[in-house]
Design a protein around this motif. Structure first.
Motif, PDB file in Angstrom:
ATOM      1  N   LEU A 119      41.797  32.414  39.638  1.00 51.75           N
ATOM      2  CA  LEU A 119      42.310  33.645  39.036  1.00 51.75           C
ATOM      3  C   LEU A 119      43.435  34.267  39.876  1.00 51.75           C
ATOM      4  CD1 LEU A 119      38.992  35.274  37.768  1.00 51.75           C
ATOM      5  CD2 LEU A 119      40.717  34.054  36.425  1.00 51.75           C
TER       6      LEU A 119
ATOM      7  N   GLN B 270      35.547  36.160  31.905  1.00 45.23           N
ATOM      8  CA  GLN B 270      34.988  34.946  31.320  1.00 45.23           C
ATOM      9  C   GLN B 270      35.266  33.704  32.150  1.00 45.23           C
ATOM     10  OE1 GLN B 270      36.607  34.820  27.362  1.00 45.23           O
ATOM     11  NE2 GLN B 270      35.621  36.729  26.742  1.00 45.23           N
ATOM     12  N   HIS B 271      36.125  33.826  33.172  1.00 36.37           N
ATOM     13  CA  HIS B 271      36.505  32.663  33.992  1.00 36.37           C
ATOM     14  C   HIS B 271      36.404  32.986  35.480  1.00 36.37           C
ATOM     15  CE1 HIS B 271      38.447  31.945  30.073  1.00 36.37           C
ATOM     16  NE2 HIS B 271      38.335  30.666  30.345  1.00 36.37           N
TER      17      HIS B 271
ATOM     18  N   GLY C 240      32.623  33.005  41.599  1.00 35.95           N
ATOM     19  CA  GLY C 240      33.980  32.805  42.070  1.00 35.95           C
ATOM     20  C   GLY C 240      34.252  33.218  43.499  1.00 35.95           C
TER      21      GLY C 240
ATOM     22  N   GLN D  58      48.216  33.124  37.147  1.00 37.40           N
ATOM     23  CA  GLN D  58      47.363  32.724  36.032  1.00 37.40           C
ATOM     24  C   GLN D  58      47.114  33.897  35.090  1.00 37.40           C
ATOM     25  OE1 GLN D  58      43.680  31.088  37.402  1.00 37.40           O
ATOM     26  NE2 GLN D  58      42.927  30.565  35.352  1.00 37.40           N
TER      27      GLN D  58
ATOM     28  N   TYR E  29      39.838  37.914  30.046  1.00 36.44           N
ATOM     29  CA  TYR E  29      39.923  36.491  30.415  1.00 36.44           C
ATOM     30  C   TYR E  29      39.319  36.264  31.798  1.00 36.44           C
ATOM     31  CZ  TYR E  29      41.986  32.053  31.864  1.00 36.44           C
ATOM     32  OH  TYR E  29      42.164  30.773  32.334  1.00 36.44           O
TER      33      TYR E  29
ATOM     34  N   GLN F  40      34.650  31.775  37.764  1.00 38.41           N
ATOM     35  CA  GLN F  40      34.522  30.628  38.655  1.00 38.41           C
ATOM     36  C   GLN F  40      35.876  30.090  39.095  1.00 38.41           C
ATOM     37  OE1 GLN F  40      32.008  28.026  36.241  1.00 38.41           O
ATOM     38  NE2 GLN F  40      30.329  28.350  37.667  1.00 38.41           N
ATOM     39  N   GLU F  41      36.930  30.417  38.364  1.00 41.65           N
ATOM     40  CA  GLU F  41      38.255  29.912  38.682  1.00 41.65           C
ATOM     41  C   GLU F  41      38.921  30.767  39.764  1.00 41.65           C
ATOM     42  OE1 GLU F  41      40.552  29.425  35.123  1.00 41.65           O
ATOM     43  OE2 GLU F  41      38.866  28.580  34.002  1.00 41.65           O
TER      44      GLU F  41
END
Length: 312
Positions: free
Chosen positions: A223, A217-218, A282, A227, A214, A220-221
């Protein structure tokens, strides 16, 4: 219909035959079959695999192929004179000549890779450099493309190569759908390192693996631990304790390694501005990414980019 010949020889590595499934599922995505795949060998008939059982083949002189894929093996076996002559002829008749794993040794032995870039299994990279110093070996690549010559790294990288061939022929959406149906990630970019950060982090449990997948794939968040713990269906305290026990590092350190890997790939494979790379992976700002690169590589991103430009 695009004809694909997969060139086998005694003791070939069985995993290379998984590429046939990529072409099979590409056919299923089309109104009519797009690929015809033949397993070929010098004399035809049964060819013994690395596992000891044999696969039936047709002689490789029967017809030309649009795309020829040379299998690899476990021990870098010497190609026969007939096989080398066939590869030289294939270079004149085929649109693409490709290799999986140590199959690049056979392309090099046939003289096809002189002055060109190529890759192979990392374990055999030093031997390849010594044997073929005029080949521009990129040993830290999943696959390479140099005109009509495509080469892949070892083992499962042959799937990335086959998906890239499908994408080249039928477009990214077909290749992505094939990857989905094979339950694998859409193909890794050719410039991606053979040494994945996820492999090095080496999570054991499904929960930690799911959280890391996860995260990749994310990127940019933000994290946060909270989360990632939610993705793993654990409390933040349970997740942090489990993560450290399985990987020997904190979630924050592991996420930084994933971001560094993604940023390095963007740095190597395009002309993206440093601030865009920092935002997309990120880090948020170039200074934070610079500090991470200094910790990981001992040099900032700008210096790595200049070195790559000089190398090119």
């Amino acid at each position: 219909m695009v004809s694909v010949g997969i060139l086998l020889f005694p003791e070939f590595q069985m995993l290379n035959l998984s590429t046939t499934t990529v072409f099979e599922f590409a056919n299923l995505e089309m109104p009519q079959p797009f690929y015809r795949v033949d397993l070929v060998s010098e004399k035809g008939g049964l060819v013994k695999s690395s596992m000891g059982f044999a696969i039936d083949t047709v002689p490789f002189g029967l017809r030309p192929y649009d795309t020829l894929l040379v299998a690899g093996d476990n021990d870098v076996l010497e190609a026969s004179p007939g096989m080398l002559a066939y590869l030289q002829q294939a270079m004149l008749k085929s649109r693409r000549v490709t290799s999986a794993c140590t199959g690049s040794f056979h392309l090099a032995a046939a003289g096809l890779l002189e002055g060109r870039k190529a890759t192979t299994h990392w374990y055999h990279a030093r031997a390849f450099r010594q044997a073929y110093p005029n080949v521009r070996l990129e040993e830290d690549r999943i696959f390479t493309v140099d005109g009509p010559l495509w080469t892949s790294a070892g083992m499962t990288a042959c799937l990335d190569l086959a998906l890239a061939l499908v994408e080249n022929d039928l477009g990214v959406e077909v290749a992505r759908e094939v990857a989905r149906k094979l339950v694998i990630y859409h193909r890794r970019a050719g410039g991606q390192s053979q040494f994945s950060a996820l492999l090095e982090i080496d999570p054991k449990s499904d929960r930690v693996q799911t959280a890391l997948a996860y995260a990749r794939q994310h990127l940019q968040e933000e994290l946060s631990v909270e989360q990632l713990a939610e993705v793993a269906h654990l409390s933040p305290r349970q997740f942090s304790r489990l993560f450290r026990s399985e990987t020997g590092q904190t979630p924050a350190k592991a996420i930084e390694r994933l971001r560094i890997e993604a940023a390095r790939l963007m740095l190597e494979s395009g002309d993206h501005a440093i601030d865009i790379i920092a935002r997309e992976t990120g880090f948020g700002d170039p200074e934070r990414m610079r500090r991470a690169f200094l910790r990981a590589f001992g040099q900032p991103p700008q210096m790595m980019r200049r070195a790559l430009q000089l190398q090119a």
